[in-house]
Design an enzyme around this catalytic site. Structure first.
Site, PDB file in Angstrom:
ATOM      1  N   CYS A 132       0.839  -1.204   0.000  1.00  0.00           N
ATOM      2  CA  CYS A 132       0.000   0.000   0.000  1.00  0.00           C
ATOM      3  C   CYS A 132       0.872   1.253   0.000  1.00  0.00           C
ATOM      4  O   CYS A 132       1.776   1.385   0.824  1.00  0.00           O
ATOM      5  CB  CYS A 132      -0.896  -0.010   1.236  1.00  0.00           C
ATOM      6  SG  CYS A 132      -1.697   1.568   1.550  1.00  0.00           S
ATOM      7  N   CYS A 146       0.409   3.224   3.565  1.00  0.00           N
ATOM      8  CA  CYS A 146       0.764   2.675   4.880  1.00  0.00           C
ATOM      9  C   CYS A 146       2.094   3.274   5.369  1.00  0.00           C
ATOM     10  O   CYS A 146       2.966   3.604   4.568  1.00  0.00           O
ATOM     11  CB  CYS A 146       0.878   1.150   4.808  1.00  0.00           C
ATOM     12  SG  CYS A 146      -0.697   0.287   5.019  1.00  0.00           S
ATOM     13  N   HIS A 161      -4.430   0.317   7.883  1.00  0.00           N
ATOM     14  CA  HIS A 161      -4.855   0.092   6.513  1.00  0.00           C
ATOM     15  C   HIS A 161      -6.325  -0.343   6.418  1.00  0.00           C
ATOM     16  O   HIS A 161      -7.014  -0.050   5.436  1.00  0.00           O
ATOM     17  CB  HIS A 161      -3.960  -0.984   5.881  1.00  0.00           C
ATOM     18  CG  HIS A 161      -4.228  -1.237   4.440  1.00  0.00           C
ATOM     19  ND1 HIS A 161      -3.762  -0.413   3.445  1.00  0.00           N
ATOM     20  CD2 HIS A 161      -4.959  -2.204   3.816  1.00  0.00           C
ATOM     21  CE1 HIS A 161      -4.167  -0.870   2.266  1.00  0.00           C
ATOM     22  NE2 HIS A 161      -4.896  -1.950   2.467  1.00  0.00           N
ATOM     23  N   ASN A 219     -12.934  10.325  -1.780  1.00  0.00           N
ATOM     24  CA  ASN A 219     -13.572   9.303  -2.619  1.00  0.00           C
ATOM     25  C   ASN A 219     -13.418   8.000  -1.876  1.00  0.00           C
ATOM     26  O   ASN A 219     -12.305   7.650  -1.506  1.00  0.00           O
ATOM     27  CB  ASN A 219     -12.839   9.123  -3.952  1.00  0.00           C
ATOM     28  CG  ASN A 219     -12.986  10.324  -4.834  1.00  0.00           C
ATOM     29  OD1 ASN A 219     -14.040  10.948  -4.877  1.00  0.00           O
ATOM     30  ND2 ASN A 219     -11.921  10.651  -5.536  1.00  0.00           N
ATOM     31  N   SER A 262      -8.612   4.770  -5.389  1.00  0.00           N
ATOM     32  CA  SER A 262      -7.537   3.892  -5.842  1.00  0.00           C
ATOM     33  C   SER A 262      -7.032   2.947  -4.756  1.00  0.00           C
ATOM     34  O   SER A 262      -6.259   2.051  -5.038  1.00  0.00           O
ATOM     35  CB  SER A 262      -6.382   4.760  -6.342  1.00  0.00           C
ATOM     36  OG  SER A 262      -5.991   5.662  -5.323  1.00  0.00           O
ATOM     37  N   HIS A 296      -6.961   2.139   1.907  1.00  0.00           N
ATOM     38  CA  HIS A 296      -6.385   2.816   3.078  1.00  0.00           C
ATOM     39  C   HIS A 296      -7.159   4.121   3.313  1.00  0.00           C
ATOM     40  O   HIS A 296      -7.336   4.902   2.384  1.00  0.00           O
ATOM     41  CB  HIS A 296      -4.898   3.106   2.832  1.00  0.00           C
ATOM     42  CG  HIS A 296      -4.158   3.444   4.081  1.00  0.00           C
ATOM     43  ND1 HIS A 296      -3.203   2.634   4.624  1.00  0.00           N
ATOM     44  CD2 HIS A 296      -4.278   4.503   4.913  1.00  0.00           C
ATOM     45  CE1 HIS A 296      -2.747   3.190   5.742  1.00  0.00           C
ATOM     46  NE2 HIS A 296      -3.398   4.326   5.941  1.00  0.00           N
ATOM     47  N   HIS A 344      -8.265   7.570   3.489  1.00  0.00           N
ATOM     48  CA  HIS A 344      -7.608   8.820   3.111  1.00  0.00           C
ATOM     49  C   HIS A 344      -8.583   9.737   2.383  1.00  0.00           C
ATOM     50  O   HIS A 344      -9.607   9.306   1.867  1.00  0.00           O
ATOM     51  CB  HIS A 344      -6.408   8.547   2.204  1.00  0.00           C
ATOM     52  CG  HIS A 344      -6.779   8.047   0.837  1.00  0.00           C
ATOM     53  ND1 HIS A 344      -7.176   6.748   0.603  1.00  0.00           N
ATOM     54  CD2 HIS A 344      -6.840   8.680  -0.366  1.00  0.00           C
ATOM     55  CE1 HIS A 344      -7.450   6.598  -0.685  1.00  0.00           C
ATOM     56  NE2 HIS A 344      -7.267   7.760  -1.295  1.00  0.00           N
ATOM     57  N   GLN A 365      -8.545  13.846   0.158  1.00  0.00           N
ATOM     58  CA  GLN A 365      -7.679  14.736  -0.616  1.00  0.00           C
ATOM     59  C   GLN A 365      -8.012  16.200  -0.335  1.00  0.00           C
ATOM     60  O   GLN A 365      -9.120  16.516   0.111  1.00  0.00           O
ATOM     61  CB  GLN A 365      -7.852  14.472  -2.104  1.00  0.00           C
ATOM     62  CG  GLN A 365      -7.461  13.068  -2.535  1.00  0.00           C
ATOM     63  CD  GLN A 365      -7.355  12.950  -4.050  1.00  0.00           C
ATOM     64  OE1 GLN A 365      -6.757  13.805  -4.704  1.00  0.00           O
ATOM     65  NE2 GLN A 365      -7.932  11.913  -4.596  1.00  0.00           N
ATOM     66  N   GLU A 409     -30.528  11.830 -17.766  1.00  0.00           N
ATOM     67  CA  GLU A 409     -29.806  12.704 -16.825  1.00  0.00           C
ATOM     68  C   GLU A 409     -28.625  13.414 -17.466  1.00  0.00           C
ATOM     69  O   GLU A 409     -28.291  14.533 -17.095  1.00  0.00           O
ATOM     70  CB  GLU A 409     -29.348  11.887 -15.637  1.00  0.00           C
ATOM     71  CG  GLU A 409     -30.552  11.246 -14.993  1.00  0.00           C
ATOM     72  CD  GLU A 409     -30.224  10.450 -13.777  1.00  0.00           C
ATOM     73  OE1 GLU A 409     -29.635   9.376 -13.948  1.00  0.00           O
ATOM     74  OE2 GLU A 409     -30.544  10.911 -12.688  1.00  0.00           O
ATOM     75  N   GLN A 467     -32.504  12.914 -12.126  1.00  0.00           N
ATOM     76  CA  GLN A 467     -33.786  12.298 -11.789  1.00  0.00           C
ATOM     77  C   GLN A 467     -33.561  11.273 -10.694  1.00  0.00           C
ATOM     78  O   GLN A 467     -32.490  10.682 -10.600  1.00  0.00           O
ATOM     79  CB  GLN A 467     -34.347  11.603 -13.051  1.00  0.00           C
ATOM     80  CG  GLN A 467     -35.711  10.969 -12.909  1.00  0.00           C
ATOM     81  CD  GLN A 467     -35.650   9.496 -12.501  1.00  0.00           C
ATOM     82  OE1 GLN A 467     -34.589   8.879 -12.535  1.00  0.00           O
ATOM     83  NE2 GLN A 467     -36.776   8.950 -12.105  1.00  0.00           N
TER      84      GLN A 467
HETATM   85  P1  H2U Z   1      -8.136   8.585  -4.493  1.00  0.00           P
HETATM   86  O1  H2U Z   1      -8.402   9.270  -3.158  1.00  0.00           O
HETATM   87  O2  H2U Z   1      -9.195   8.923  -5.503  1.00  0.00           O
HETATM   88  O3  H2U Z   1      -7.891   7.135  -4.317  1.00  0.00           O
HETATM   89  O4  H2U Z   1      -6.749   9.204  -5.028  1.00  0.00           O
HETATM   90  C1  H2U Z   1      -5.536   8.978  -4.337  1.00  0.00           C
HETATM   91  C2  H2U Z   1      -4.535  10.029  -4.728  1.00  0.00           C
HETATM   92  O5  H2U Z   1      -3.249   9.599  -4.301  1.00  0.00           O
HETATM   93  C3  H2U Z   1      -4.432  10.248  -6.235  1.00  0.00           C
HETATM   94  O6  H2U Z   1      -4.758  11.599  -6.488  1.00  0.00           O
HETATM   95  C4  H2U Z   1      -2.279  10.025  -5.210  1.00  0.00           C
HETATM   96  C5  H2U Z   1      -2.959   9.958  -6.552  1.00  0.00           C
HETATM   97  O7  H2U Z   1      -2.441  10.931  -7.423  1.00  0.00           O
HETATM   98  N1  H2U Z   1      -1.092   9.183  -5.102  1.00  0.00           N
HETATM   99  C6  H2U Z   1       0.107   9.737  -4.658  1.00  0.00           C
HETATM  100  O8  H2U Z   1       0.170  10.939  -4.407  1.00  0.00           O
HETATM  101  N2  H2U Z   1       1.204   8.943  -4.500  1.00  0.00           N
HETATM  102  C7  H2U Z   1       1.235   7.597  -4.790  1.00  0.00           C
HETATM  103  O9  H2U Z   1       2.234   6.953  -4.588  1.00  0.00           O
HETATM  104  C8  H2U Z   1       0.041   6.953  -5.390  1.00  0.00           C
HETATM  105  C9  H2U Z   1      -1.210   7.786  -5.464  1.00  0.00           C
HETATM  106 ZN    ZN Z   2      -2.319   1.076   3.727  1.00  0.00          ZN
END
Ligand code: H2U
Ligand code: ZN
Length: 345
Positions: free
Chosen positions: A49, A52, A112, A152, A160, A163, A165, A167, A316, A322
């Protein structure tokens, strides 16, 4: 007007747009929990990950052995500060302008396997504190006029990594949707002398039909104009323009409300419930913005089970949003769920 019987339009005063509601379609039977969703991750540390503690990220940087929260500049930032100032305008038809900013990633916990509803309230409170810290620090920069904090969650929303998180994208200009919400709140304030969301919340609290939960400072409700099936709007009962106005108690109440909403979400289909969630608060352009009322939107895509999802397609994409299940029915379902997480934490 009977809002449970016939197709009708509802108005979203925050965006100034209409949505179509087709309540008769909910007469189809509720089938509930029929699918077996993917079980959530049970490993507390995943060596592969990129979030992590102690692991190497995609671009080679090693995460510290963090304990609590961890913020870093996104290795693949959509916006960055050193953008040359340029613009293009050909006949007002080919129009472009450069945009600078900063993107960060915020890990909620070193664990994680945990998600927002499975974090203890004090751990969520630390996330709220980082939101405030980042909003203040990024917003204090001259070139930053808006700080968009969001999360997200779940593959359905393009997340992605499981874990926990979120943004933070800080923009040189106020983005399209917060800008429209700001204009609508300012118009309302100019014409009535009061705050759109203060007045809306007072109305909802007096009627109760769409309120899901409350504590001293916050109320969570399915907005009258919800588009997503289990959309939730989290509103402070006090007029806060931004997270910076919240005291210690309000921040704890914010953490409490976040845990309770997301726990109910997970209990709905007995799964880690996917959503996009984000904070809207006043721009950081140095203006007063008395019209702005802090709030948090949850936009979850699931409709009837872990695998039946709402897509914004067809009508939509081409006409207007809708929904079938009414906001009132969604609120009733969410109100009926336990606030003890189904996994027992
Ligand atoms: P999500 O929250 O949609 O999963 O996006 C994770 C973000 O983490 C994504 O914008 C960043 C990606 O650019 N990222 C890093 O900054 N470093 C990494 O090693 C992988 C992902
Ligand atoms: Zn993790």
């Amino acid at each position: 007007m009977d809002l449970t019987a016939h197709p009708h339009r509802r108005f979203n005063p925050l965006l100034g747009e209409w949505i179509l509601v087709s309540p008769h379609r909910t007469k189809r039977p509720w089938q509930g929990k029929t699918d077996a969703p993917q079980p959530p991750s049970t490993i507390t540390y995943d060596p592969s990950c990129y979030l992590c503690p102690g692991n190497r990220r995609a671009e080679g940087v090693i995460n510290p052995a963090y304990d609590g929260t961890f913020v870093f500049v996104n290795d693949f930032s959509a916006l960055y500060p050193e953008v040359p100032e340029e613009s293009l305008n050909l006949a007002n038809l080919l129009v472009a302008e450069s945009e600078g900013g900063i993107c960060k990633v915020l890990c909620y916990s070193p664990r994680h396997d945990l998600t927002m509803p499975r974090l203890a309230v004090p751990a969520i409170r630390r996330v709220v504190d980082i939101w405030a810290e980042q909003y203040a620090a990024l917003g204090a920069r001259n070139e930053i006029r808006f700080v968009q904090i969001f999360e997200n969650r779940g593959a359905q929303m393009g997340c992605s990594n499981p874990h926990p998180h979120g943004q933070i994208w800080a923009d040189e200009r106020v983005p399209v949707l917060p800008s429209r919400e700001g204009e609508r709140q300012a118009d309302y304030h100019r014409s009535t002398g009061s705050c759109l969301l203060c007045d809306y919340l007072a109305l909802e609290l007096s009627r109760k039909e769409r309120v899901v939960l409350e504590n001293d400072t916050f109320a969570a409700l399915v907005p009258f104009w919800a588009v997503w099936p289990y959309e939730v709007l989290l509103l402070p009962k006090v007029h806060y323009g931004s997270i910076m106005e919240m005291d210690d108690k309000a921040r704890n109440d914010c953490a409490d409300a976040l845990k309770r909403i997301t726990t109910r979400y997970d209990n709905l289909f007995l799964m880690s419930f996917p959503y996009s969630m984000g904070i809207h608060q006043k721009p950081t352009d140095g203006e007063d913005h008395g019209e702005w009322h802090f709030h948090l939107h949850f936009y979850p895509p699931l409709l009837r089970s872990a695998t039946v999802q709402k897509f914004m397609v067809g009508y939509e994409m081409l006409a207007m949003p809708q929904r079938d299940i009414t906001a009132e029915l969604a609120a009733e379902k969410l109100r009926g769920l336990s606030e003890a997480h189904y996994l027992g934490t």
